[in-house]
Design a protein around this motif. Structure first.
Motif, PDB file in Angstrom:
ATOM      1  N   GLU A 123      13.235  28.844  67.443  1.00  0.00           N
ATOM      2  CA  GLU A 123      12.698  28.893  66.082  1.00  0.00           C
ATOM      3  C   GLU A 123      12.833  30.265  65.413  1.00  0.00           C
ATOM      4  O   GLU A 123      13.231  30.351  64.244  1.00  0.00           O
ATOM      5  CB  GLU A 123      11.233  28.441  66.087  1.00  0.00           C
ATOM      6  N   PRO A 125      13.337  19.327  60.551  1.00  0.00           N
ATOM      7  CA  PRO A 125      13.070  20.021  61.819  1.00  0.00           C
ATOM      8  C   PRO A 125      13.883  19.485  62.994  1.00  0.00           C
ATOM      9  O   PRO A 125      13.981  20.149  64.038  1.00  0.00           O
ATOM     10  CB  PRO A 125      11.565  19.790  62.030  1.00  0.00           C
ATOM     11  N   PRO A 164      13.205  23.680  68.961  1.00  0.00           N
ATOM     12  CA  PRO A 164      12.018  24.507  68.695  1.00  0.00           C
ATOM     13  C   PRO A 164      12.023  25.819  69.479  1.00  0.00           C
ATOM     14  O   PRO A 164      11.446  26.815  69.026  1.00  0.00           O
ATOM     15  CB  PRO A 164      10.862  23.605  69.144  1.00  0.00           C
ATOM     16  N   GLU A 165      12.690  25.831  70.633  1.00  0.00           N
ATOM     17  CA  GLU A 165      12.713  27.032  71.475  1.00  0.00           C
ATOM     18  C   GLU A 165      13.368  28.229  70.782  1.00  0.00           C
ATOM     19  O   GLU A 165      13.112  29.380  71.144  1.00  0.00           O
ATOM     20  CB  GLU A 165      13.442  26.751  72.793  1.00  0.00           C
ATOM     21  N   LYS A 187      15.522  24.053  57.934  1.00  0.00           N
ATOM     22  CA  LYS A 187      14.703  23.795  59.120  1.00  0.00           C
ATOM     23  C   LYS A 187      13.311  23.304  58.732  1.00  0.00           C
ATOM     24  O   LYS A 187      12.662  22.577  59.487  1.00  0.00           O
ATOM     25  CB  LYS A 187      14.622  25.029  60.018  1.00  0.00           C
TER      26      LYS A 187
END
Length: 390
Positions: A230, A222, A227-228, A218
């Motif tokens: 993570e 990315p 991202p939510e 990650k």
């Protein structure tokens, strides 16, 4: 509930709730929706159209490609997408010929034409391979959509269409107490496979890759997670090149292991024992709980399961997913189940063995509650499931 916390649903209960009461087709109890033959108007025939895909497993191929430059890995993703449709259609007794169309959605800034070519070649080669196994699939091409603002990397889906005699459909109406469940192993190496199969198939990867793979991925790529999520992304300790204990495969090879088709086995089973088969279940979404959606008033008991293959054992040991969650989301050792008369079980096991696939009676059906119930027993533990339970 880590599966749901990562934005996926193991049994898609909210999807099924949204569809409740909608048109169930000619045989609402069948594994797939069956439609009238509106193309020819034949009252004796029916049509089936089925769509599925490789899901987030395509991210594993993406990682391999980015790390090694080897785009041929995407041929395996074409197989994942195709087999997830093909084996579902065999569950209703459809044996072909089949028509194929595929859809590729990509972020064109990250996914090159080299990848698209590998996928197209994969579908083409598969049609030839399956023809050699007696499974006739004709490709009608497909669509590649560049959707960089909504797709982070790559989505690989396909659709299969076939036409059958209504009299040959496995409708699910014969499901009753007193049947046995024959499981077909997901691991090992089938006669028509070139190497060991890890048995995973193409579902559950929203959890699996995050539970096993290192944060290295990650941090370097990315784009391979939302991202939510993570805090729950790539929490494991393994790299793709690490050795998988008890297997000839590396971790990466095991995760990418192409979804096995059981079509050659089912083709022979249906040719010889169709009248003895009450149902066939493809244990993908929902894992070992798939059976709960079929029949009425049935208690499914599975108390003679296969020992899970190495990658599943790694998940049991290393992930934070409990055993009950693993059975709810993964096949855990057998991805295809044949619900049949006890008198046909040995013959079915023998047919599977002829293709190099282990098979055994893994359970049975007994009278149960109106909404169905499943009991799984293994290693002194017992897990109970009902629809929507966790």
């Amino acid at each position: 509930m880590r599966y749901e916390d990562r934005g996926a649903s193991a049994d898609k209960h909210e999807v099924h709730a949204a569809l409740k009461g909608r048109d169930g087709g000619l045989f609402p109890g069948a594994f797939c929706k069956i439609l009238p033959d509106t193309l020819t108007g034949s009252p004796d025939h029916c049509l089936i159209i089925h769509a599925d895909g490789a899901g987030t497993k395509s991210i594993l191929a993406y990682l391999h490609w980015r790390e090694t430059g080897d785009a041929t890995v995407f041929k395996g993703i074409a197989q994942d997408s195709l087999v997830m449709n093909l084996d579902d259609l065999f569950c209703v007794g459809a044996t072909g010929p089949f028509l194929l169309s595929n859809t590729i959605g990509r972020n064109a800034k990250l996914i090159s034409g080299e990848v698209i070519a590998a996928l197209v070649d994969g579908y083409r080669d598969l049609c030839g391979t399956f023809a050699g196994l007696g499974i006739e699939i004709h490709s009608g091409g497909g669509e590649t959509a560049d959707m960089g603002d909504s797709i982070r990397t790559l989505v690989v889906d396909s659709t299969l269409v076939t036409r059958c005699k209504r009299s040959e459909i496995i409708t699910g109406e014969k499901i009753r107490p007193g049947l046995v469940i024959v499981g077909l192993a997901s691991g090992g190496r089938a006669q028509y496979e070139t190497r060991e199969n890890s048995g995973l198939g193409s579902n559950g990867f929203t959890s699996i890759r995050h539970e096993i793979l290192s944060p290295y991925y990650k941090e370097k790529y990315p784009e391979i997670y939302a991202p939510e999520i993570e805090p729950l992304a790539y929490m494991g300790k393994y790299r793709l090149e690490d050795v998988l204990s008890g297997s000839e495969l590396t971790i990466g090879e095991a995760l990418r292991s192409p979804t096995r088709t059981y079509a050659p086995v089912l083709r022979q089973v249906l040719a010889k024992h169709r009248d003895s088969v009450a149902a066939i279940f493809h244990n993908t979404g929902g894992g070992q709980t798939k059976c709960l959606r079929f029949g009425q008033g049935i208690l499914y008991i599975k108390d003679n399961l296969f020992e899970p293959p190495p990658l599943f054992r790694l998940l049991e040991q290393e992930s934070a997913l409990g055993e009950k969650e693993l059975y709810r989301s993964l096949n855990m050792g057998h991805r295809m189940e044949i619900l049949c008369e006890p008198t046909a079980a040995n013959a079915i096991v023998t047919i599977a063995a002829g293709f190099g696939i282990a098979a055994q009676i893994v359970g049975r059906t007994e009278p149960g509650p109106a909404g169905n119930r499943l009991v799984i027993r293994r290693g002194g533990q017992e897990f109970e499931f009902e629809l929507g339970s966790h």
